[in-house]
Design a protein around this motif. Structure first.
Motif, PDB file in Angstrom:
ATOM      1  N   VAL A  55       0.851  -1.018  -0.066  1.00  0.00           N
ATOM      2  CA  VAL A  55       0.111  -0.074  -0.035  1.00  0.00           C
ATOM      3  C   VAL A  55       1.029   1.020   0.123  1.00  0.00           C
ATOM      4  O   VAL A  55       1.536   1.588   0.990  1.00  0.00           O
ATOM      5  N   CYS A  56       0.994   2.040  -1.078  1.00  0.00           N
ATOM      6  CA  CYS A  56       1.655   3.020  -1.317  1.00  0.00           C
ATOM      7  C   CYS A  56       0.705   4.354  -1.093  1.00  0.00           C
ATOM      8  O   CYS A  56       0.126   4.662  -1.989  1.00  0.00           O
ATOM      9  N   PHE A  57       1.077   4.975   0.201  1.00  0.00           N
ATOM     10  CA  PHE A  57       0.195   6.264   0.374  1.00  0.00           C
ATOM     11  C   PHE A  57       0.584   7.236  -0.618  1.00  0.00           C
ATOM     12  O   PHE A  57       1.786   7.686  -0.777  1.00  0.00           O
ATOM     13  N   ALA A  58      -0.383   7.938  -1.151  1.00  0.00           N
ATOM     14  CA  ALA A  58      -0.159   9.048  -2.048  1.00  0.00           C
ATOM     15  C   ALA A  58      -0.042  10.185  -1.221  1.00  0.00           C
ATOM     16  O   ALA A  58      -0.903  10.860  -0.725  1.00  0.00           O
ATOM     17  N   MET A  59       1.210  10.740  -1.144  1.00  0.00           N
ATOM     18  CA  MET A  59       1.497  11.592  -0.030  1.00  0.00           C
ATOM     19  C   MET A  59       1.361  13.059  -0.622  1.00  0.00           C
ATOM     20  O   MET A  59       1.560  14.086  -0.205  1.00  0.00           O
ATOM     21  N   LYS A  60       0.799  12.947  -2.158  1.00  0.00           N
ATOM     22  CA  LYS A  60       0.306  14.529  -2.373  1.00  0.00           C
ATOM     23  C   LYS A  60      -0.741  14.692  -1.483  1.00  0.00           C
ATOM     24  O   LYS A  60      -1.224  16.129  -1.294  1.00  0.00           O
ATOM     25  N   GLU A 271       1.900  -9.027  -7.880  1.00  0.00           N
ATOM     26  CA  GLU A 271       2.019  -8.305  -6.755  1.00  0.00           C
ATOM     27  C   GLU A 271       1.176  -6.931  -7.071  1.00  0.00           C
ATOM     28  O   GLU A 271       1.225  -6.554  -7.924  1.00  0.00           O
ATOM     29  N   ILE A 272       0.355  -6.741  -5.773  1.00  0.00           N
ATOM     30  CA  ILE A 272      -0.606  -5.556  -6.159  1.00  0.00           C
ATOM     31  C   ILE A 272       0.087  -4.606  -5.415  1.00  0.00           C
ATOM     32  O   ILE A 272       0.288  -4.514  -4.374  1.00  0.00           O
ATOM     33  N   GLU A 273      -0.169  -3.317  -5.941  1.00  0.00           N
ATOM     34  CA  GLU A 273       0.180  -2.031  -5.512  1.00  0.00           C
ATOM     35  C   GLU A 273      -1.031  -1.132  -5.375  1.00  0.00           C
ATOM     36  O   GLU A 273      -1.630  -1.164  -6.498  1.00  0.00           O
ATOM     37  N   ILE A 274      -1.443  -0.346  -4.362  1.00  0.00           N
ATOM     38  CA  ILE A 274      -2.479   0.716  -4.655  1.00  0.00           C
ATOM     39  C   ILE A 274      -2.038   1.781  -3.932  1.00  0.00           C
ATOM     40  O   ILE A 274      -0.653   1.940  -3.318  1.00  0.00           O
ATOM     41  N   GLU A 275      -2.419   2.939  -4.551  1.00  0.00           N
ATOM     42  CA  GLU A 275      -1.916   4.309  -4.043  1.00  0.00           C
ATOM     43  C   GLU A 275      -2.948   5.191  -3.495  1.00  0.00           C
ATOM     44  O   GLU A 275      -3.211   6.189  -3.766  1.00  0.00           O
ATOM     45  N   PRO A 276      -3.638   4.578  -2.264  1.00  0.00           N
ATOM     46  CA  PRO A 276      -4.696   5.416  -1.737  1.00  0.00           C
ATOM     47  C   PRO A 276      -4.127   6.840  -1.084  1.00  0.00           C
ATOM     48  O   PRO A 276      -3.030   6.797  -0.400  1.00  0.00           O
ATOM     49  N   GLY A 277      -4.962   8.031  -1.279  1.00  0.00           N
ATOM     50  CA  GLY A 277      -4.296   9.309  -0.465  1.00  0.00           C
ATOM     51  C   GLY A 277      -5.484   9.633   0.574  1.00  0.00           C
ATOM     52  O   GLY A 277      -5.438   9.381   1.681  1.00  0.00           O
TER      53      GLY A 277
END
Ligand code: LLP
Length: 422
Positions: A55-60, A271-277
């Motif tokens: 889970v990659c946090f959308a740091m924007k 492998e799954i990545e998501i970018e929720p902010g």
């Protein structure tokens, strides 16, 4: 769910009275809850625990280093869209193999910094970008891991300014051209294709657009594999919406979203990545402001508060709704008042809400904007020479200023006069 509740008649952030923070730092200010941040991150992390994922946090959406560190310590990766965000993530201690570089206009200099500093992958958005990345990587003797962001031409059914997955939007390459673009990438020695990326928009309140997009990605994965590409990672973007009002909105939960991902692409073994902010940071933050005046107009009352559109631009920019509540809990059964809630800036767009029903408040009372953690502080400016407002992080019964309010002198001292004007 968040951790901003009334306790003993006073609004708290976790265990800290909001009024205590206001007394210590002045108003307006942003305050974030550690417990809400980690809870929301964990919801996503758990929703994908059926497979390999990050889970990659959308740091924007919220890029203060203290927030980044809270999330990175919980296991999050970061989705960055500029070298500034990349360097901020690194400064907060995020390992480079957990940083994903998105964005439609990465420059060669940005690519160089990320390649030299280490990066998990670039999400490439066009052929010209691919050519530049290939040459930058080769000049450094490195190979850049990439996904290609495809534009699936799906209507995200959200505000036009934050929809990104239709063919008229500037993002990604048309999915119909994807096979040619992957063939081109495969011939570039500076690139290594590892997967596919898609992101269709923000504040989505239904699963159907995600489903349509992810099905197209699944189909493309199979086509690309048949073409001989190794597709081992799918970055499925961010965009899951949050309730901005307590009452009538119920966007899908991360568990339902995780289930949808499993159903649509789970069989591919990627492998799954998501970018929720927003879903991680939105309800983890309040903007707290003080009433300066209550002014009676011809046919309405204006609540003039010390926060303004430079501090929170979302209502002016997207007609966004934020619940605005008094910091002192209103007595039950109180007849609501109706206000136009405005800031002190010299334009009519500096309006947070029109004819808003809320408990009556008076000058010097504190009010809190809910759901202001995402795209609040990060989009603020110094318009009208109003210094950026402080950010505060709460954890249990402790709080700390994580970005101080600059003094007027500091703000003004950043300008420099040219020699000929001295
Ligand atoms: N990934 C990419 C490539 C994005 O462009 C975005 C948001 C996200 C992830 C995170 O989306 P989220 O999960 O936060 O919805 N300023 C606007 C929102 C702009 C969103 C831009 N891209 C607002 O205040 O509503």
């Amino acid at each position: 769910m968040d951790h901003f509740l009334y306790q003993d008649g006073a609004l708290h952030a976790e265990g800290v009275p909001i009024a205590d923070i206001a007394a210590a730092v002045g108003t307006p200010f942003y305050v974030y809850s550690t417990a809400t941040l980690t809870r929301h991150f964990t919801l996503f992390d758990d929703a994908l625990d059926w497979g390999d994922h990050l889970v990659c946090f959308a740091m924007k959406s919220l890029s203060n280093q203290a927030v980044i560190k809270v999330l990175a310590d919980a296991g999050a990766g970061m989705d960055v869209v500029s070298v500034g965000e990349y360097l901020r993530a690194k400064a907060a201690g995020v390992p480079c193999d957990r940083i994903v570089f998105s964005g439609v206009g990465k420059t060669a200099a940005e690519m160089r910094t990320a390649l030299e500093g280490g990066i998990r992958q670039f999400n490439v958005e066009s052929e010209p970008e691919m050519i530049v990345l290939d040459s930058v990587a080769q000049s450094l003797g490195l190979v850049a891991p990439i996904t290609v962001r495809v534009n699936p031409d799906v209507d995200a059914k959200t505000h036009a300014k934050i929809a990104t997955g239709k063919s008229e939007n500037k993002f990604g390459i048309p999915i119909s051209r994807a096979r040619d673009v992957y063939a081109m990438a495969a011939k570039m020695p500076g690139l290594k294709v590892i997967g596919i990326d898609v992101h269709i928009g923000s504040q989505l309140t239904e699963l159907a657009p995600f489903e349509a997009a992810y099905k197209k990605v699944a189909e493309l994965t199979e086509q690309l594999r048949a073409d001989g590409h190794e597709i081992s990672r799918l970055d499925l973007g961010g965009g899951l919406g949050i309730p901005y009002t307590r009452s009538n909105e119920a966007p899908p939960l991360p568990t339902e979203y995780g289930g949808l991902i499993q159903r649509t692409v789970g069989h591919l073994g990627c492998e799954i990545e998501i970018e929720p902010g927003r879903l991680i940071s939105g309800n983890a933050g309040l903007l707290v402001s003080k009433v300066i005046y209550v002014k009676s107009g011809e046919d309405r009352d204006f609540l003039i508060i010390d926060g303004a559109m430079n501090d929170l631009i979302r209502p002016a920019m997207y007609e966004a709704w934020h619940d605005i509540i008094p910091v002192v809990e209103p007595a039950p059964g109180l007849t609501p008042a109706k206000y136009d809630i405005v800031g002190p800036i010299c334009e009519s767009g500096d309006t947070f809400a029109k004819a808003r029903e809320m408990p009556p408040v008076a000058a010097d009372d504190l009010v809190a904007f809910r759901s202001a953690g995402a795209y609040g502080a990060v989009m603020s400016s110094e318009y009208n020479s109003r210094p950026l407002i402080p950010e505060v992080l709460v954890d249990g019964d402790q709080f700390a200023v994580i970005r101080p309010r600059p003094t007027y002198e500091e703000m003004i001292a950043r300008d420099t006069l040219p020699e000929w004007l001295k």
